[in-house]
Scaffold this active site. Structure first.
Site, mmCIF file in Angstrom:
data_model
loop_
_atom_site.group_PDB
_atom_site.id
_atom_site.type_symbol
_atom_site.label_atom_id
_atom_site.label_comp_id
_atom_site.label_asym_id
_atom_site.label_seq_id
_atom_site.Cartn_x
_atom_site.Cartn_y
_atom_site.Cartn_z
ATOM 1 N N GLY A 106 0.844 -1.067 0.095
ATOM 2 C CA GLY A 106 -0.080 -0.082 0.142
ATOM 3 C C GLY A 106 0.923 1.371 -0.180
ATOM 4 N N SER A 133 -2.849 -3.545 -4.426
ATOM 5 C CA SER A 133 -3.258 -3.215 -3.082
ATOM 6 C C SER A 133 -4.583 -2.546 -2.824
ATOM 7 C CB SER A 133 -2.368 -2.518 -2.106
ATOM 8 O OG SER A 133 -2.795 -2.568 -0.798
ATOM 9 N N GLN A 156 -5.622 -7.348 -4.718
ATOM 10 C CA GLN A 156 -5.732 -7.518 -3.143
ATOM 11 C C GLN A 156 -6.857 -7.034 -2.472
ATOM 12 O OE1 GLN A 156 -4.491 -5.441 -0.999
ATOM 13 N NE2 GLN A 156 -5.180 -6.725 0.839
ATOM 14 N N TYR A 158 -8.382 -6.060 1.097
ATOM 15 C CA TYR A 158 -8.584 -5.667 2.472
ATOM 16 C C TYR A 158 -9.992 -5.763 2.633
ATOM 17 C CZ TYR A 158 -3.641 -4.902 3.574
ATOM 18 O OH TYR A 158 -2.266 -4.793 3.555
ATOM 19 N N THR A 184 -6.648 -10.892 1.764
ATOM 20 C CA THR A 184 -5.944 -10.701 2.843
ATOM 21 C C THR A 184 -6.408 -11.134 4.204
ATOM 22 O OG1 THR A 184 -4.197 -9.209 1.724
ATOM 23 C CG2 THR A 184 -3.952 -9.324 4.199
ATOM 24 N N LYS A 266 -4.681 -14.886 1.367
ATOM 25 C CA LYS A 266 -3.449 -14.531 1.914
ATOM 26 C C LYS A 266 -3.218 -14.544 3.111
ATOM 27 C CE LYS A 266 -0.036 -10.744 0.899
ATOM 28 N NZ LYS A 266 0.070 -10.265 2.389
ATOM 29 N N HIS A 290 2.846 -11.662 6.253
ATOM 30 C CA HIS A 290 2.794 -10.221 5.828
ATOM 31 C C HIS A 290 4.195 -9.599 5.898
ATOM 32 C CE1 HIS A 290 -0.520 -7.389 5.188
ATOM 33 N NE2 HIS A 290 0.458 -6.363 5.455
ATOM 34 N N ARG A 293 5.142 -8.221 9.299
ATOM 35 C CA ARG A 293 4.618 -6.866 9.715
ATOM 36 C C ARG A 293 3.283 -6.944 10.655
ATOM 37 N NH1 ARG A 293 5.889 -2.116 7.613
ATOM 38 N NH2 ARG A 293 3.683 -1.368 7.310
ATOM 39 N N ASP A 321 5.070 -15.648 -0.153
ATOM 40 C CA ASP A 321 5.750 -14.521 -0.238
ATOM 41 C C ASP A 321 6.418 -14.453 1.333
ATOM 42 O OD1 ASP A 321 4.142 -13.283 1.783
ATOM 43 O OD2 ASP A 321 3.215 -11.787 0.340
#
Length: 395
Positions: A106, A133, A156, A158, A184, A266, A290, A293, A321
């Site tokens: 993002g 994102s 992606q 959210y 996600t 994800k 993530h 994170r 990832d």
């Protein structure tokens, strides 16, 4: 990416660099990954640097992602014809020049003014799929246009609290030509991130990274005034919608009902969650933490990968990832069962230093290193790469 049957010899990129040396030219950007990282860190201001380079808590998981990949060692084989290689693959209906996609990241305008638009142009030129994102600095429609007609792209999601807003985002992505939806799951709340907290830095609160929300008709209809007239009220509504800590598996059924596009979940790390994803009728899972994170102290994503692969077998596409820093890392993830990998921070380093050209340089370098590592390991194609090419380092 070549449109014919001949695979692109990505490794030849090194000869371009050497030939430039005959004319007295050396690369504009650092070639070594660690040097590139340091240069990008020096270029960014403190807030952006913390956001890009920071992780949750002590950043133990972020470090462990990289260190765990280093514990897997490639065992090269000799005297095999590797004069030509083919690293092309197809995931769902998306044709890729290599098993590499760009991770969704993002607020990229804090890294470079053109942000996601620059990344989309670079990725589109090379045919590398970009996963855009929800929290982008530019709308998903503008990102799609920047990538160019025919450029592979995924979206992606959210997962917001408002079901109608979810449906709107998914519908917009379909209309803009995105080829898959990546939901996600690991961000029902923002983690404790000391670097961001120390600078009280959250760009969303300044309307940065919420372009998709501000442009969305469902989001705008919920506001008393348009965002242009009352931006802080729009930010407040965003804060209330962005994360959905009450989300459960039952909600996946509704997302599945919204689209015929492939759906990837994800943030899957536990085999039982992978099996549940399969039962819910999604198309793939993305093994990820993530990038370190979200949960400090979490298992390295690469260590979770084999268990997820075993749990779903051939029933689901498995992506990976978190921690990818080189072409060799990509090869290791493929060997452990990933169908393709996503790379995040390294392309941001290129973006910080040279915009679209920097992203393109990073991608060409990554693909060249993957091609050469494949060959020097004794392989010509991805279908001969499995766990047997790796050994576990004893610590």
């Amino acid at each position: 990416m070549s449109d014919d049957a001949t695979p692109v010899p990505f490794g030849n990129y090194q000869y371009e660099i050497y030939l430039q040396g005959l004319a007295g030219q050396t690369p504009d950007l650092p070639v070594a990954w660690d040097a590139l990282e340091r240069a990008a860190a020096a270029k960014l201001d403190e807030g952006a640097r913390g956001y890009v380079f920071g992780g949750a808590g002590s950043e133990d998981t972020q470090r462990e992602n990289v260190e765990a990949l280093a514990r897997w060692r490639i065992v090269p084989r000799m005297l095999r014809d590797v004069s030509t290689r083919d690293v092309r693959t197809t995931v769902f209906a998306t044709t890729m020049p290599a098993p590499v996609l760009l991770s969704p990241v993002g607020v990229q305008s804090i890294i470079h003014p053109e942000g996601e638009l620059a990344v989309a142009r670079a990725a589109g030129e090379l045919g590398v799929p970009m996963v855009a994102s929800t929290a982008s600095s530019h709308t998903l429609e503008d990102i799609a246009q920047a990538g160019g007609a025919g450029a592979p792209r995924w979206f992606q999601l959210y997962w917001p609290k408002d079901d109608d807003l979810t449906a709107s985002f998914v519908g917009r992505a379909e209309a803009a030509g995105y080829e898959a939806i990546v939901v996600t799951l690991d961000t029902p709340l923002l983690a404790w991130r000391p670097r961001d907290l120390q600078g009280a830095y959250l760009p969303f609160l300044k309307s940065v990274g919420i372009a998709n929300y501000l442009a969305d008709p469902v989001f705008r209809a919920a506001l008393a005034k348009p965002p242009e007239e009352d931006p802080q009220a729009a930010v407040g509504h965003f804060v209330g919608q962005f994360s959905n800590p009450a989300a459960t598996w039952d909600g996946i059924d509704r997302i599945r009902s919204l689209t015929r596009l492939p759906i990837v979940l994800k943030g899957i790390n536990h085999p039982d969650d992978a099996r549940e994803a399969r039962a819910r009728g999604v198309d793939g899972v993305l093994v990820s933490n993530h990038g370190g994170r979200q949960v400090d102290g979490a298992q390295a994503a690469i260590d979770a990968l084999p268990g997820v692969v075993e749990a779903v077998g051939d029933d689901l596409t498995v992506l990976f990832d978190s921690g990818i820093r080189s072409g060799a890392d990509v090869l290791k993830a493929i060997a452990l069962g990933a169908d393709a990998t996503l790379v995040g921070r390294p392309y941001l380093w290129g973006l910080a230093l040279a915009g679209a050209d920097g992203v393109k340089t990073v991608l060409r370098s990554l693909l060249a290193e993957l091609d050469l590592t494949l060959a020097l390991s004794g392989h010509r194609a991805l279908d001969t790469v499995g766990p047997e090419i790796l050994a576990r380092r004893s610590d």
